[in-house]
Design an enzyme around this catalytic site. Structure first.
Site, PDB file in Angstrom:
ATOM      1  N   CYS A   2     -12.914 103.597  -8.893  1.00 27.67           N
ATOM      2  CA  CYS A   2     -13.932 104.605  -9.145  1.00 27.67           C
ATOM      3  C   CYS A   2     -13.262 105.939  -9.410  1.00 27.67           C
ATOM      4  O   CYS A   2     -12.304 106.318  -8.747  1.00 27.67           O
ATOM      5  CB  CYS A   2     -14.923 104.785  -8.001  1.00 27.67           C
ATOM      6  SG  CYS A   2     -15.819 103.292  -7.606  1.00 27.67           S
ATOM      7  N   ARG A  23      -9.938 103.844 -13.724  1.00 25.87           N
ATOM      8  CA  ARG A  23     -10.220 103.562 -12.315  1.00 25.87           C
ATOM      9  C   ARG A  23     -11.446 102.668 -12.125  1.00 25.87           C
ATOM     10  O   ARG A  23     -11.792 102.295 -11.008  1.00 25.87           O
ATOM     11  CB  ARG A  23     -10.445 104.877 -11.555  1.00 25.87           C
ATOM     12  CG  ARG A  23      -9.266 105.823 -11.639  1.00 25.87           C
ATOM     13  CD  ARG A  23      -9.567 107.110 -10.919  1.00 25.87           C
ATOM     14  NE  ARG A  23      -9.690 106.888  -9.495  1.00 25.87           N
ATOM     15  CZ  ARG A  23      -8.696 106.891  -8.640  1.00 25.87           C
ATOM     16  NH1 ARG A  23      -7.474 107.122  -9.066  1.00 25.87           N
ATOM     17  NH2 ARG A  23      -8.894 106.684  -7.362  1.00 25.87           N
ATOM     18  N   TRP A  69     -16.178 101.195 -10.228  1.00 26.41           N
ATOM     19  CA  TRP A  69     -15.671  99.827 -10.113  1.00 26.41           C
ATOM     20  C   TRP A  69     -16.450  99.224  -8.960  1.00 26.41           C
ATOM     21  O   TRP A  69     -16.314  99.657  -7.815  1.00 26.41           O
ATOM     22  CB  TRP A  69     -14.172  99.828  -9.821  1.00 26.41           C
ATOM     23  CG  TRP A  69     -13.571  98.454  -9.872  1.00 26.41           C
ATOM     24  CD1 TRP A  69     -13.104  97.805 -10.978  1.00 26.41           C
ATOM     25  CD2 TRP A  69     -13.366  97.570  -8.761  1.00 26.41           C
ATOM     26  NE1 TRP A  69     -12.632  96.557 -10.624  1.00 26.41           N
ATOM     27  CE2 TRP A  69     -12.776  96.388  -9.277  1.00 26.41           C
ATOM     28  CE3 TRP A  69     -13.623  97.645  -7.403  1.00 26.41           C
ATOM     29  CZ2 TRP A  69     -12.444  95.303  -8.477  1.00 26.41           C
ATOM     30  CZ3 TRP A  69     -13.292  96.562  -6.599  1.00 26.41           C
ATOM     31  CH2 TRP A  69     -12.709  95.413  -7.135  1.00 26.41           C
ATOM     32  N   ASN A  74     -16.063 107.397  -3.932  1.00 28.46           N
ATOM     33  CA  ASN A  74     -14.998 106.446  -4.261  1.00 28.46           C
ATOM     34  C   ASN A  74     -14.468 105.909  -2.936  1.00 28.46           C
ATOM     35  O   ASN A  74     -13.971 106.681  -2.126  1.00 28.46           O
ATOM     36  CB  ASN A  74     -13.905 107.193  -5.043  1.00 28.46           C
ATOM     37  CG  ASN A  74     -12.584 106.442  -5.116  1.00 28.46           C
ATOM     38  OD1 ASN A  74     -11.531 107.057  -5.252  1.00 28.46           O
ATOM     39  ND2 ASN A  74     -12.606 105.140  -5.041  1.00 28.46           N
ATOM     40  N   GLY A  75     -14.635 104.607  -2.706  1.00 23.97           N
ATOM     41  CA  GLY A  75     -14.159 104.030  -1.449  1.00 23.97           C
ATOM     42  C   GLY A  75     -15.158 103.021  -0.924  1.00 23.97           C
ATOM     43  O   GLY A  75     -16.047 102.573  -1.659  1.00 23.97           O
ATOM     44  N   GLU A  96       5.635  88.259 -13.503  1.00 21.19           N
ATOM     45  CA  GLU A  96       5.057  89.442 -14.154  1.00 21.19           C
ATOM     46  C   GLU A  96       4.507  89.082 -15.537  1.00 21.19           C
ATOM     47  O   GLU A  96       3.432  89.543 -15.922  1.00 21.19           O
ATOM     48  CB  GLU A  96       6.134  90.544 -14.228  1.00 21.19           C
ATOM     49  CG  GLU A  96       5.754  91.816 -14.973  1.00 21.19           C
ATOM     50  CD  GLU A  96       4.546  92.558 -14.397  1.00 21.19           C
ATOM     51  OE1 GLU A  96       4.056  92.209 -13.321  1.00 21.19           O
ATOM     52  OE2 GLU A  96       4.079  93.488 -15.080  1.00 21.19           O
ATOM     53  N   LYS A 114       0.630  89.666 -16.535  1.00 22.22           N
ATOM     54  CA  LYS A 114       0.228  90.482 -17.694  1.00 22.22           C
ATOM     55  C   LYS A 114      -0.711  89.698 -18.599  1.00 22.22           C
ATOM     56  O   LYS A 114      -1.727  90.211 -19.048  1.00 22.22           O
ATOM     57  CB  LYS A 114       1.444  90.887 -18.537  1.00 22.22           C
ATOM     58  CG  LYS A 114       2.329  91.995 -18.088  1.00 22.22           C
ATOM     59  CD  LYS A 114       1.785  93.376 -18.217  1.00 22.22           C
ATOM     60  CE  LYS A 114       0.996  93.747 -17.005  1.00 22.22           C
ATOM     61  NZ  LYS A 114       1.732  94.267 -15.872  1.00 22.22           N
ATOM     62  N   GLU A 117      -4.157  89.252 -17.064  1.00 23.29           N
ATOM     63  CA  GLU A 117      -4.907  90.506 -16.989  1.00 23.29           C
ATOM     64  C   GLU A 117      -5.586  90.866 -18.302  1.00 23.29           C
ATOM     65  O   GLU A 117      -6.733  91.290 -18.311  1.00 23.29           O
ATOM     66  CB  GLU A 117      -3.962  91.676 -16.638  1.00 23.29           C
ATOM     67  CG  GLU A 117      -3.574  91.778 -15.196  1.00 23.29           C
ATOM     68  CD  GLU A 117      -2.644  92.956 -14.949  1.00 23.29           C
ATOM     69  OE1 GLU A 117      -2.958  93.773 -14.084  1.00 23.29           O
ATOM     70  OE2 GLU A 117      -1.593  93.069 -15.628  1.00 23.29           O
ATOM     71  N   HIS A 161       8.219  70.300  -8.982  1.00 25.09           N
ATOM     72  CA  HIS A 161       7.409  70.056  -7.782  1.00 25.09           C
ATOM     73  C   HIS A 161       5.932  70.307  -8.046  1.00 25.09           C
ATOM     74  O   HIS A 161       5.211  70.748  -7.158  1.00 25.09           O
ATOM     75  CB  HIS A 161       7.917  70.928  -6.627  1.00 25.09           C
ATOM     76  CG  HIS A 161       9.348  70.670  -6.310  1.00 25.09           C
ATOM     77  ND1 HIS A 161       9.770  69.524  -5.676  1.00 25.09           N
ATOM     78  CD2 HIS A 161      10.466  71.370  -6.592  1.00 25.09           C
ATOM     79  CE1 HIS A 161      11.087  69.551  -5.554  1.00 25.09           C
ATOM     80  NE2 HIS A 161      11.536  70.659  -6.113  1.00 25.09           N
ATOM     81  N   LYS A 177      -7.289 100.275 -12.497  1.00 25.56           N
ATOM     82  CA  LYS A 177      -5.867 100.588 -12.400  1.00 25.56           C
ATOM     83  C   LYS A 177      -5.462 100.968 -10.991  1.00 25.56           C
ATOM     84  O   LYS A 177      -4.388 100.629 -10.522  1.00 25.56           O
ATOM     85  CB  LYS A 177      -5.531 101.721 -13.354  1.00 25.56           C
ATOM     86  CG  LYS A 177      -4.070 102.046 -13.328  1.00 25.56           C
ATOM     87  CD  LYS A 177      -3.546 102.364 -14.673  1.00 25.56           C
ATOM     88  CE  LYS A 177      -2.043 102.383 -14.685  1.00 25.56           C
ATOM     89  NZ  LYS A 177      -1.465 101.043 -14.763  1.00 25.56           N
TER      90      LYS A 177
HETATM   91  C1  G6P Z   1      -3.730  97.247  -9.808  1.00 30.46           C
HETATM   92  C2  G6P Z   1      -3.178  97.514 -11.191  1.00 30.46           C
HETATM   93  C3  G6P Z   1      -1.770  96.917 -11.312  1.00 30.46           C
HETATM   94  C4  G6P Z   1      -0.876  97.459 -10.222  1.00 30.46           C
HETATM   95  C5  G6P Z   1      -1.479  97.238  -8.832  1.00 30.46           C
HETATM   96  C6  G6P Z   1      -0.704  97.996  -7.764  1.00 30.46           C
HETATM   97  O1  G6P Z   1      -3.940  95.890  -9.652  1.00 30.46           O
HETATM   98  O2  G6P Z   1      -4.023  96.967 -12.184  1.00 30.46           O
HETATM   99  O3  G6P Z   1      -1.241  97.252 -12.576  1.00 30.46           O
HETATM  100  O4  G6P Z   1       0.363  96.831 -10.290  1.00 30.46           O
HETATM  101  O5  G6P Z   1      -2.826  97.711  -8.797  1.00 30.46           O
HETATM  102  O6  G6P Z   1      -0.880  99.366  -7.987  1.00 30.46           O
HETATM  103  P1  G6P Z   1       0.138 100.498  -7.632  1.00 30.46           P
HETATM  104  O7  G6P Z   1      -0.484 101.743  -8.198  1.00 30.46           O
HETATM  105  O8  G6P Z   1       0.233 100.556  -6.135  1.00 30.46           O
HETATM  106  O9  G6P Z   1       1.444 100.176  -8.251  1.00 30.46           O
END
Ligand code: G6P
Length: 612
Positions: free
Chosen positions: A2, A27, A74, A100-101, A485, A489, A492, A508, A607
C-alpha cells in the site's frame, strides 16, 4: 504494501496526490482513492484497479482542495473492490483515513463497536480502526490527535495512517508503527508519503517519521510527538535522489530500464570502495566494526524473496573466503521460531526496500538477543538501514519494477566486498586470490555491458518458449541460488510455473517432469562443477527435455548439448552469479512481454511487503 500520499498547503492537492500515487503503485495496485477537503466539505473518491482507473473516474468530479490524502492498495482484509478501497470514511462521515499495514486485533475491536451499534461499509481492518478512533473522540470529547493517540495504544499490528477531519481545514494527522512515512518540508506546505518518490520534485528536505511517533501536519507547521504526548524535534535530512532516477527515461518498462542500468549501478556500488590497483576495499561500515565481524562466531543472514537468494550466494562466498559458519534464513521463519542467537553472532540483513515487515521484526528480535546487525540495504534512510548497527548501501538507486533486478546485483557486489574485506583482515584468503577477485569485481560492469549488448538473443529464446507451462532452472554451487532466482523471476512476471533446483538434486524428483515440452534452463558456466553439470545436461537431453543453457564464452561442450544457449564472458566462480543472473532477468522480462503481462505490476504482487 500500500502506498500513501498526503498534502497540505496552497497548491491544488489532487494533482500532487495523483502523481504521488502513480509513483507508489509498485506498493500495490488493487484499488486507489483520494479524500479531498475544502470549505468543510469532505469528498472521498475511490476505484477498484490501478491508479489510471481512478484518474479516469475522476473526470468531471470536484477536485478543488488544498488538502487531501490518497492511497493505492495491496489487499489484505477484504477483496479488491471499490468498497474496500481507501480512504475510508468514519461512521459520522466527518473523518477520512488511509492505512498501510495490518491491525491484528481488529476483530475484537470490531466486535465491541458492533455491540455499540456500529455497522461497517467495508471488510477492512482500516475502517475498524477509524471508527474506533471516532468513537474515542466522541466519547471523550477529545481532539482527533488525542483520540488517535489513545486508539493506537490499544491496537496491535503495523500501521502508517493519515487522517483528515471535516472541521479541521488544513491539518493531517499521521502516525506510524512498522510501515514507513516520510514528510517533505516545503515553504508553507507539507507532503507525506510512504517513500520520498512523490515528494522529490517539490522539496529535498524530509523527515523520516519513526515508529510510535505521531505527526500533526499543517501547511506552516510540523509537530512530532510520541504516543506519550511529548514533543520530539523533527530530524530533517536532505534527499540524495534525482527525479530522473524514478522515471522511465525512454524505456517501455521500469524493469527493462533497471536491467539495463546494471553496468552503472554496479559501478556506483563499487565506486569509492574498491581499489583493485591498490588492493584495498574501503567500506566504513565494515572498517569501523572489523573486530566484531572477524570475530563473529557465526553469521546469520536474514532476508526475503530475491534478497534471500543473494543471501544464499553470500553464504557460499563467506564460508569459502572467511571460514565463518553462515546460516541463511527466511526472516518470516526466524521471527516466529525460537532461534538461538548469541552475543557475538553477526546478523546480515539484506533488503532492497529496507521496509520488509518480516525482515524488520526478525532484526528487532535478533537485536534484543544481543546480535550485531549489519544491513545491506538499497533504500537510504529506510527502517532496516536505521535499525542496523552498521551496514553498506547497495547504491542501486530507486528500484520501481516489482521484480528485483539491479538491487540483486548490487547486493551481490556489496556482499562480495564485505566478504573479501573480512577475509583479508582475518587472513583467510591468500594475497593472490584476494587481488585477482578484486580485479574481477572491478571488471563486472564492463562484462554486464557485454551481456546486455546481446539482449536480443534472449528475446528470440523467450519467443520460442513463451507458451511453455513449466520451466526448470538448474545450477550447481554458486549458480544454484541463481537457478532459484531465475525461476522466481519467471514466475513473478510471466505467471509460468517454474522451479529452481540444485542440478544434482533433479534426480530426486524433478526429472520425472522432463519430457519434450519442458524447457530446462542450465546455468552451466565454467567452474569446478562444469563436468558434473554437463552430465546433468546429458541426462535431460536423453529424456528429450529442451535445454537452454547459460554458458561461458568459448565453451565447446555445453552449446552442443543445448537447444538454445547464451554465452557470457568468463569469470571467477565467486563472481559468476552477478553475470549469470542477467540473461535470466532478460528471459523473464521478454517472456512476460511476449505474453502481454504488465511486467512492472504483475498480478497479486507488491514491491515492498510491509505486512507479514
Ligand atoms: C517482494 C518483492 C521482491 C523482494 C522481496 C523482499 O516480494 O517483490 O522483489 O525480493 O519483497 O524485499 P526486500 O525489499 O526486503 O528486498
Amino acid at each position: 504494501m500500500c502506498g500513501i500520499v498526503g498534502y497540505t498547503g496552497s497548491r491544488q492537492a489532487y494533482p500532487v496526490i495523483l502523481k504521488g500515487l502513480k509513483r507508489l503503485e509498485y506498493r500495490g495496485y488493487d484499488s486507489s482513492g483520494v479524500a479531498l477537503l475544502k470549505d468543510g466539505e469532505l469528498n472521498v473518491y475511490k476505484k477498484k484497479g490501478k491508479v489510471a482507473e481512478l484518474e479516469e473516474s475522476m473526470i468531471g468530479k470536484n477536485i478543488d482542495a488544498q488538502i487531501g490524502i490518497g492511497h493505492t492498495r495491496w489487499a489484505t482484509h477484504g477483496e479488491p473492490s471499490d468498497r474496500n478501497a481507501h480512504p475510508h470514511s468514519s461512521a459520522s462521515g466527518k473523518l477520512a483515513m488511509i492505512h498501510n499495514g495490518i491491525i491484528e486485533n481488529y476483530a475484537l475491536i470490531k466486535q465491541d463497536l458492533v455491540n455499540k451499534g456500529y455497522s461497517f461499509k467495508s471488510d477492512t481492518d482500516t475502517e475498524v480502526l477509524l471508527n474506533f478512533i471516532e468513537d474515542i473522540q466522541q466519547n471523550n470529547n477529545s481532539t482527533l490527535e488525542e483520540a488517535v493517540r489513545i486508539a493506537l495504544k490499544r491496537v496491535t499490528g503495523a500501521y502508517c495512517i493519515l487522517l483528515i477531519e471535516q472541521d479541521n481545514p488544513d491539518t493531517i494527522i499521521a502516525a506510524r508503527k512498522g510501515s514507513p512515512l516520510v514528510i517533505g518540508i516545503g515553504k508553507g506546505e507539507h507532503f507525506l508519503a510512504s517513500d520520498a518518490s512523490p515528494i522529490i520534485e517539490y522539496t529535498k528536505e524530509v523527515v523520516y517519521v519513526n515508529d510510535y511517533e505521531l505527526a500533526i501536519v499543517k501547511p506552516d507547521e510540523l509537530i512530532l510527538k510520541n504516543l506519550g504526548n511529548e514533543k520530539i524535534t523533527p530530524y530533517i535530512t536532505k534527499l540524495d535522489m534525482e527525479l530522473a532516477a524514478i522515471e522511465k527515461g525512454g524505456y517501455d518498462h521500469f524493469m527493462i530500464k533497471e536491467i539495463f542500468e546494471q553496468p552503472s549501478t554496479i559501478f556506483d556500488c563499487l565506486r569509492g570502495r574498491l581499489d583493485a590497483k591498490e588492493g584495498v576495499i574501503r567500506m566504513s561500515g565494515v572498517d569501523k566494526h572489523i573486530d566484531q565481524l572477524i570475530n563473529a562466531n557465526r553469521i546469520m543472514i536474514l532476508a526475503c524473496g530475491t534478497s534471500w537468494h543473494a543471501g544464499l550466494i553470500a553464504e557460499y562466498i563467506i564460508e569459502e573466503l572467511c571460514r565463518i559458519p553462515v546460516e541463511v534464513e527466511y526472516a518470516s521463519e526466524f521471527r516466529y521460531r525460537n532461534p538461538i542467537v548469541n552475543k557475538g553472532d553477526v546478523i546480515i540483513a539484506i533488503s532492497q526496500s529496507g521496509e520488509t515487515a518480516d525482515t524488520l521484526v526478525a532484526l528487532e528480535k535478533a537485536k534484543e538477543n544481543g546480535a550485531f546487525i549489519f544491513g545491506v540495504v538499497n533504500a537510504v534512510g529506510s527502517s532496516i538501514a536505521r535499525i542496523s548497527n552498521a551496514g553498506a548501501y547497495t547504491h542501486a538507486g530507486p528500484e520501481i519494477g516489482v521484480a528485483s533486478t539491479k538491487a540483486f546485483t548490487g547486493q551481490l557486489a556489496v556482499l562480495m566486498m564485505v566478504a573479501l574485506n573480512i577475509a583479508k583482515h582475518k587472513g583467510t584468503v591468500s594475497d593472490e586470490r584476494y587481488k585477482s577477485l578484486l580485479l574481477e569485481l572491478e571488471e563486472v560492469p564492463e562484462k554486464v555491458t557485454a551481456i546486455l549488448k546481446n539482449a536480443e538473443d534472449i528475446k528470440i529464446i523467450a519467443e520460442k518458449y513463451k507458451n511453455a507451462s513449466d520451466f526448470l532452472f538448474l545450477g550447481r554451487g554458486y549458480n544454484f541460488p541463481v537457478a532459484l532466482e531465475g525461476a522466481l523471476k519467471l514466475k513473478e512476471i510471466s505467471y509460468i510455473h517454474a522451479e529452481g533446483y540444485p542440478a544434482a538434486e533433479m534426480k530426486h524428483g524433478p526429472i520425472a517432469l522432463v519430457d519434450e515440452n519442458l524447457p530446462v534452463v542450465f546455468i552451466a558456466t565454467k567452474d569446478v562443477y562444469h563436468e558434473k553439470i554437463v552430465s546433468n545436461m546429458q541426462e535431460i537431453k536423453a529424456r528429450k527435455g529442451k535445454i537452454i543453457s547459460i554458458v561461458t564464452e568459448g565453451d565447446m561442450i555445453s552449446p552442443g548439448l543445448s537447444n538454445d544457449y547464451f554465452a557470457i564472458p568468463p569469470a571467477d566462480e565467486l563472481i559468476a552469479p552477478i553475470l549469470t543472473v542477467i540473461p535470466l532477468q532478460l528471459l523473464s522480462y521478454y517472456v512476460g512481454i511476449a505474453k502481454g503481462i504488465d511486467v512492472d505490476k504483475p498480478r497479486n504482487l507488491a514491491k515492498s511487503v510491509t505486512v507479514e
